[in-house]
Design an enzyme around this catalytic site. Structure first.
Site, PDB file in Angstrom:
ATOM      1  NE  ARG A 119      -4.004  -1.998   2.117  1.00 10.77           N
ATOM      2  CZ  ARG A 119      -3.909  -3.008   2.966  1.00 10.77           C
ATOM      3  NH1 ARG A 119      -2.973  -3.017   3.883  1.00 10.77           N
ATOM      4  NH2 ARG A 119      -4.738  -4.016   2.902  1.00 10.77           N
ATOM      5  CE  LYS A 141      -1.372  13.794 -14.601  1.00 13.75           C
ATOM      6  NZ  LYS A 141      -1.721  14.315 -15.943  1.00 13.75           N
ATOM      7  CD  GLU A 183       6.031  16.886 -22.836  1.00 13.49           C
ATOM      8  OE1 GLU A 183       5.548  17.954 -22.439  1.00 13.49           O
ATOM      9  OE2 GLU A 183       5.332  15.871 -23.056  1.00 13.49           O
ATOM     10  CE  LYS A 225       4.431  17.606 -14.113  1.00 10.71           C
ATOM     11  NZ  LYS A 225       4.535  16.380 -14.868  1.00 10.71           N
ATOM     12  CD  GLU A 235      -4.669  16.493 -15.837  1.00 13.54           C
ATOM     13  OE1 GLU A 235      -3.594  15.943 -15.554  1.00 13.54           O
ATOM     14  OE2 GLU A 235      -5.216  16.419 -16.937  1.00 13.54           O
ATOM     15  NE  ARG A 239      -0.264  16.992 -13.021  1.00 16.88           N
ATOM     16  CZ  ARG A 239       0.422  16.210 -12.202  1.00 16.88           C
ATOM     17  NH1 ARG A 239       0.143  16.175 -10.911  1.00 16.88           N
ATOM     18  NH2 ARG A 239       1.403  15.449 -12.659  1.00 16.88           N
ATOM     19  CG  ASN A 243      -2.366  17.126 -20.437  1.00 16.46           C
ATOM     20  OD1 ASN A 243      -1.348  16.448 -20.441  1.00 16.46           O
ATOM     21  ND2 ASN A 243      -3.303  17.003 -19.508  1.00 16.46           N
ATOM     22  CG  HIS A 246       0.320  16.452 -24.107  1.00 15.34           C
ATOM     23  ND1 HIS A 246       1.042  17.613 -24.274  1.00 15.34           N
ATOM     24  CD2 HIS A 246       1.156  15.591 -23.465  1.00 15.34           C
ATOM     25  CE1 HIS A 246       2.250  17.455 -23.762  1.00 15.34           C
ATOM     26  NE2 HIS A 246       2.355  16.239 -23.271  1.00 15.34           N
ATOM     27  CG  HIS A 250      -1.985  11.653 -25.437  1.00 22.19           C
ATOM     28  ND1 HIS A 250      -2.528  12.347 -24.378  1.00 22.19           N
ATOM     29  CD2 HIS A 250      -0.698  11.417 -25.090  1.00 22.19           C
ATOM     30  CE1 HIS A 250      -1.603  12.521 -23.449  1.00 22.19           C
ATOM     31  NE2 HIS A 250      -0.490  11.974 -23.856  1.00 22.19           N
ATOM     32  CG  HIS A 263       5.261  11.893 -25.114  1.00 22.61           C
ATOM     33  ND1 HIS A 263       3.912  11.681 -25.353  1.00 22.61           N
ATOM     34  CD2 HIS A 263       5.334  12.890 -24.201  1.00 22.61           C
ATOM     35  CE1 HIS A 263       3.211  12.516 -24.602  1.00 22.61           C
ATOM     36  NE2 HIS A 263       4.050  13.259 -23.902  1.00 22.61           N
TER      37      HIS A 263
END
Ligand code: NAD
Ligand code: GLY
Length: 355
Positions: A119, A141, A183, A225, A235, A239, A243, A246, A250, A263
Site C-alpha cells: 500500500r 503521475k 516538452e 511544473k 488535475e 494542471r 497537456n 497533447h 496522444h 512522445h
C-alpha cells in the site's frame, strides 16, 4: 553548481536537485534499516546502475537492483508483477524505498509499483532523459499501460526526492534528446514568454547540450511544473495546461502504433495543431504561432506530417483522451506566448479544417 526546486505539497513536499555529480538519497537520511530496490532498464543500467547503487550503499542502505527491457512495453502489469516479486524477495518493508533510475518508462512503472506495494513504500526518482527531468519525474503521475491504451492504470504518488543529474544526458541518443526539447518548449508557451524567448536566443547551445543552459532550463521547467502541481495536484483544473498539444499528440501516437513518433515529437506536431486552433479560436496571433513553429523546426522537431493519418481514425482516437467529456475533446488553447486557457470545446468543423 546545484540548483534546487521545491515541490510544495504540505507533508508530501519534496526537493528536485539539478546539477552534476549529485548525491542520491539525501531525503532518506542514513539508515541501515532501509532496504532499496533500484529499477532501471537495459540501456540505462549498464551506464548508471553501479554508481546509483554505491551512492545508496554509502548511506548504509541495503540495495537490490532490477532491470526491465528498455521501451514502452515494460510499462505493463506483467512487469509490475515481476517487480512485486523482486520486492518481496529483497525483503522490502514499509520503510523501504523504490528508486526509478531511467526515463519516463522506468519512472512511471517503478512509481506505480512503489504506490501499490505494501500500500505504498517510499519512492525516489533519478530521471536520465530530458523528458523525465522536466516532466515525468515531477508531479506524481505514475502508471502502467493496458493493451487497450496508455496509462490506463495508475496512481498519483509523489516521490520523496528527484535527482536530475545533467551528466546523464551526455549518453542520451540525439533523437531522444530532441524529443525532450518538445516538452521543454511547451513550458515557454503555457507559462513563461521570457523562457520562450530564451529558447529562441539559445538554439545552438540547446542543441549542443550546453550544461549551463540545461541547468537553467531544466530548473525553470521544474519550477513551472512544481507551481502548477502545487496548485492542482490531481488535475481538477489548472494542471490540464501541461497537456498543451497533447490531445492531438496522444491521438497521433495511438493511430501510428506508438513506434513511429517519440512522445516529444508527437507533442511538437500537437502544439502546431493547437497553435492553428488557437489562431482560429482564442486570439493567438499569427506571429506568435509562426514563432512557435519556427522554434520547433530549428530545434529539429517535426512540424508537419508527410503522410497524414486518416482523419476519421485520428478524430476517434481524440475521443479516447482522458480530457474528453461527453465525446467532446477539451483543448488547451493559447492566447499569447506564455498564456493558455484550458477546457476549451472546439467546434467539430474547426477540428477537421485544421487537422
Ligand atoms: P524512455 O523512458 O523510454 O527513455 C527513452 C530511451 O532512452 C529508452 O530507450 C531508454 O532506455 C533510453 N535512455 C534513458 N536515459 C538514457 C541515458 N541517460 N543514456 C542513454 N539512454 C538512455 O522514454 P521517456 O521519453 O523518458 O519517457 C516516455 C514515457 O514517459 C512514456 O511512457 C510516457 O507516457 C511517460 N510520461 C509520463 C509523464 C508523467 O507525468 N508521469 C509525463 C510525460 C511522459
Ligand atoms: N505530464 C502532464 C502532467 O504531469 O500532468
Amino acid at each position: 553548481m546545484t540548483e534546487f526546486v521545491n515541490v510544495d505539497l504540505g507533508s508530501r513536499s519534496y526537493n528536485i536537485s539539478i546539477g552534476s555529480d549529485l548525491p542520491i538519497g539525501t531525503a532518506l537520511g542514513e539508515s541501515s534499516a532501509i532496504t532499496a530496490l533500484v529499477v532501471s532498464d537495459t540501456n540505462v543500467a549498464p551506464l548508471y546502475m553501479e554508481r546509483c547503487v554505491s551512492l545508496l550503499e554509502a548511506r548504509g542502505l541495503t540495495v537490490t537492483s532490477a532491470v526491465v527491457p528498455a521501451g514502452e512495453l515494460s510499462k505493463s502489469l506483467e512487469c509490475a508483477a515481476d517487480l512485486y516479486s523482486k520486492a518481496v524477495d529483497a525483503g522490502l518493508d514499509r520503510r523501504s524505498v523504490i528508486v526509478a533510475l531511467g526515463g519516463g518508462v522506468v519512472g512511471d512503472l517503478a512509481g506505480f509499483v512503489a504506490a501499490t506495494f505494501l500500500r505504498g513504500v517510499q519512492f525516489l526518482q533519478v530521471p536520465t532523459t530530458l523528458l523525465a527531468m522536466v516532466d515525468s519525474s515531477v508531479g506524481g503521475k505514475t502508471a502502467v499501460d493496458l493493451p487497450q491504451g496508455k496509462n490506463l492504470v495508475g496512481a498519483f504518488y509523489q516521490p520523496v526526492e528527484v535527482v536530475a543529474d545533467l551528466d546523464s544526458l551526455d549518453t542520451l541518443p540525439e533523437r531522444e534528446y530532441i524529443s525532450g526539447l518538445g516538452e521543454v518548449v511547451k513550458y515557454g508557451v503555457i507559462w513563461d514568454k521570457g523562457l520562450f524567448e530564451y529558447f529562441e536566443q539559445n538554439i545552438d547551445a540547446l542543441l549542443k547540450r550546453d550544461k549551463a543552459v540545461l541547468l537553467k532550463i531544466v530548473k525553470r521547467c521544474c519550477e513551472i511544473k512544481a507551481e502548477v502541481v502545487a496548485q492542482d495536484e490531481r488535475e481538477g483544473g489548472l494542471r490540464a495546461i501541461l497537456n498543451f498539444g497533447h490531445t492531438y499528440a496522444h491521438a497521433l501516437e495511438t493511430v501510428s502504433g506508438y513506434d513511429k513518433w517519440l512522445h516529444g515529437e508527437a507533442v511538437s506536431l500537437g502544439m502546431v495543431y493547437a497553435a492553428k486552433l488557437s489562431v482560429a479560436l482564442s486570439g493567438f496571433s499569427e506571429n506568435d504561432a509562426e514563432r512557435l513553429v519556427t522554434l520547433l523546426d530549428k530545434l529539429g522537431l517535426p512540424i508537419k506530417l508527410d503522410d497524414a493519418p486518416d482523419w476519421a481514425e485520428l478524430r476517434k482516437a481524440m475521443d479516447a483522451d482522458k480530457k474528453t467529456l461527453n465525446a467532446v475533446p477539451r483543448f488547451v488553447l493559447a492566447k499569447r506566448l506564455g498564456e493558455v486557457i484550458f477546457g476549451c470545446e472546439v467546434p467539430e468543423d474547426a477540428l477537421k479544417a485544421i487537422g
